[in-house]
Design an enzyme around this catalytic site. Structure first.
Site, PDB file in Angstrom:
ATOM      1  N   ASN A  51       0.677  -1.342   0.012  1.00  0.00           N
ATOM      2  CA  ASN A  51       0.059  -0.042   0.172  1.00  0.00           C
ATOM      3  C   ASN A  51       0.786   1.324  -0.043  1.00  0.00           C
ATOM      4  OD1 ASN A  51      -2.343  -1.319  -0.360  1.00  0.00           O
ATOM      5  ND2 ASN A  51      -2.856  -1.321   1.965  1.00  0.00           N
ATOM      6  N   ASP A  81      -6.665  -4.508   8.696  1.00  0.00           N
ATOM      7  CA  ASP A  81      -5.980  -5.338   7.650  1.00  0.00           C
ATOM      8  C   ASP A  81      -5.369  -6.422   8.703  1.00  0.00           C
ATOM      9  OD1 ASP A  81      -6.623  -4.047   5.312  1.00  0.00           O
ATOM     10  OD2 ASP A  81      -4.771  -2.876   5.123  1.00  0.00           O
ATOM     11  N   ARG A  90      -2.122 -11.330  -4.470  1.00  0.00           N
ATOM     12  CA  ARG A  90      -2.187 -10.202  -4.855  1.00  0.00           C
ATOM     13  C   ARG A  90      -1.145  -9.243  -3.763  1.00  0.00           C
ATOM     14  NH1 ARG A  90      -7.855  -7.684  -4.579  1.00  0.00           N
ATOM     15  NH2 ARG A  90      -6.793  -6.086  -4.789  1.00  0.00           N
ATOM     16  N   ARG A 115     -17.448  -0.020   0.252  1.00  0.00           N
ATOM     17  CA  ARG A 115     -16.333   1.035  -0.298  1.00  0.00           C
ATOM     18  C   ARG A 115     -16.602   1.843  -1.414  1.00  0.00           C
ATOM     19  NH1 ARG A 115     -11.151  -2.765  -0.947  1.00  0.00           N
ATOM     20  NH2 ARG A 115     -10.449  -0.712   0.352  1.00  0.00           N
TER      21      ARG A 115
END
Ligand code: EPU
Length: 449
Positions: free
Chosen positions: A42, A335, A428, A141
């Site tokens: 990120n 997370d 990912r 989202r």
């Protein structure tokens, strides 16, 4: 364009079919050795997007070799940027000329982080169009903060298509975006990053109020400042950006360590390592997790860039159970919510896990229940975990990358064998996870279709 999209599709479908076979340790403290933390997904993805703010090429180092980075490379290439993967973990990206500003449908629909391209594209070229961005299925989202904020900065917004197939086109009538004061109703990470980048190329001053504080934001700001941007307050709740035109790279960007990956390895170590050293991490970014683990009774040696866990022969049962409530940084990261829930299934007592950020991020707990965990849903945001429970190997489907790694942890501590499907979701965000886990004693194999 169609060829590239089809190629990406083929890769998605191929990788989706990979699975992991894991033989559980059945409660033994079997792991030992050293595991190195990769660069932060990120952080790297946002700096890749920031390449559009530069008049020359930028170099990124310590970039994790993960699927989301490949997708962001595809997305930038599709726009007309030059993306060179010059050696493992190092990329060179340049967007010198006028590029296409329509984000690829196929890729954006699968990757939430595509949204951060809006700031640089609108700022530099005055127009962008994109589908409603996808990503992990962890809640609704929405993108209302982005739409409202860009309207304040002078963009005109057109939305076409029905509920699930919306396409957004944003353009500015003047020459440049104009600075504005943008208040975020909740501190959003990608909205903070997007408006910070937009502000760099806007005319005048942009102020982001109630900004997110995540360390990846400050890291991005530091790189932009080093390259000529005027940004104050990144890492605090008010970020002020004075537009100062395109940037000039002054040295490479070195991706900061992934705090979520580090945190997951620490949880794994607490559960089933004899002695595990987690290297290349920044313990300062992990305070919320370390505080919880230490309060639960986990023995940690915290050094400047590494953390050591020594469990001796004790089981996780000796740990005290603790309630967990996710919160924006510096609170407990959403997370790490799935990995810490796996930890709580092994401690003695009852605890509530309260997910405050996303409303769809507890669905994976059903699979832990199927493994034998005692977890009771309370509402969309809370579950009650009672421990300790014996977990048994199962067939699991990785719902998103973070829950996917939590399933790997659950499978490692379980009795018997587990198969984890949808490994693409794990790829990912985690580089060669099976090789790194095998090196510390995990029995894990990837099987293709
Ligand atoms: N929100 C809105 N409207 C918006 C934007 C956000 O209501 O326009 C709300 C969200 O629904 C949520 C809250 O704001 O309730 C905070 O979400 P945020 O926008 O911060 O999430 P994000 O920026 O989309 C990033 C990470 C996520 C991480 C969250 C929270 C990236 C690419 N993604 O998402 O990471 O969970 O911040 O820390 O940076 C992951 O890596 O697996 C992942 C999901």
């Amino acid at each position: 364009m169609a060829i590239r999209s089809n190629r990406s599709d083929a890769i998605f479908h191929y990788r989706m079919k990979d699975k992991f076979l894991i033989r559980g340790l059945g409660g033994k403290k079997g792991l030992t050795g050293t595991i190195k933390v990769s660069g932060a997904k990120n952080a790297a993805l946002k700096v890749m997007a920031a390449s559009i703010l530069f008049k020359d090429d930028i170099t990124l180092e310590n970039v994790p070799e993960i699927e989301d980075v490949k997708r962001m490379s595809d997305l930038l290439t599709h726009l007309g940027c030059s993306v060179k993967h010059i050696r493992p973990h190092t990329y060179n990206i340049g967007c010198r000329k006028k590029i296409n500003t329509d984000l690829s449908n196929e890729i954006s629909k699968r990757m939430r982080s595509s949204i951060v391209l809006l700031g640089p594209l609108l700022g530099r070229f005055g127009t962008v169009s994109f589908p409603h961005p996808g990503g992990c299925v962890i809640g609704e989202r929405p993108i209302d903060f982005f739409i409202e904020g860009f309207k304040k900065m002078g963009a005109v917004v057109h939305i076409t298509g029905g509920a699930r197939k919306k396409t957004y086109s944003l353009s500015i009538s003047g020459k440049k975006l104009r600075g504005a004061t943008i208040f975020l109703r909740t501190p959003s990470v990608t909205a903070t990053e997007t408006f910070m980048m937009a502000g760099v190329l806007a005319h005048g001053v942009t102020t982001i109020q109630n900004a997110a504080l995540e360390p990846e934001i400050k890291d991005l700001a530091d790189f932009l400042i080093r390259s000529g941007a005027h940004i104050k307050g990144a890492g605090t709740s008010t970020v002020i950006i004075s537009g100062n035109g395109t940037l000039t790279a002054r040295g490479p960007y070195i991706t900061m360590p992934d705090r979520i990956e580090a945190g997951s390895f620490i949880i794994l170590g607490a559960l089933c390592a004899k002695h595990l050293e987690i290297k290349n991490c920044n313990p300062e970014h992990l305070s919320a997790l370390l505080h919880i683990l230490e309060s639960a009774g986990v023995t940690l040696t915290i050094r400047k860039t590494s953390i050591i866990i020594s469990n001796g022969h004790h089981g996780a049962k000796k740990f005290k159970i603790i309630n967990v409530k996710t919160h924006e940084y510096p609170g407990f990261p959403t997370d790490l919510q799935a990995p810490i829930t796996v930890f709580l299934t092994q401690t003695k007592g009852e605890a509530i896990v309260f997910e405050t950020i996303f409303e769809g991020r507890l669905g994976y707990t059903e699979s832990l229940e199927a493994m034998g965990a005692n977890i009771t849903p309370m509402d969309a945001h809370r579950v009650l975990v009672k421990g300790p429970a014996i977990l048994r190997g199962r067939k699991l489907e990785s719902p998103d990358l973070r829950a996917g790694l939590a399933f790997i942890i659950a499978a490692i501590i379980a009795r018997g064998d587990s198969t984890i499907h949808n490994v693409y979701n794990i790829d990912r965000g985690y580089e060669h996870i099976e090789d790194r886990l095998r090196a510390i004693g995990v029995s894990i194999t990837r099987v293709g279709n």
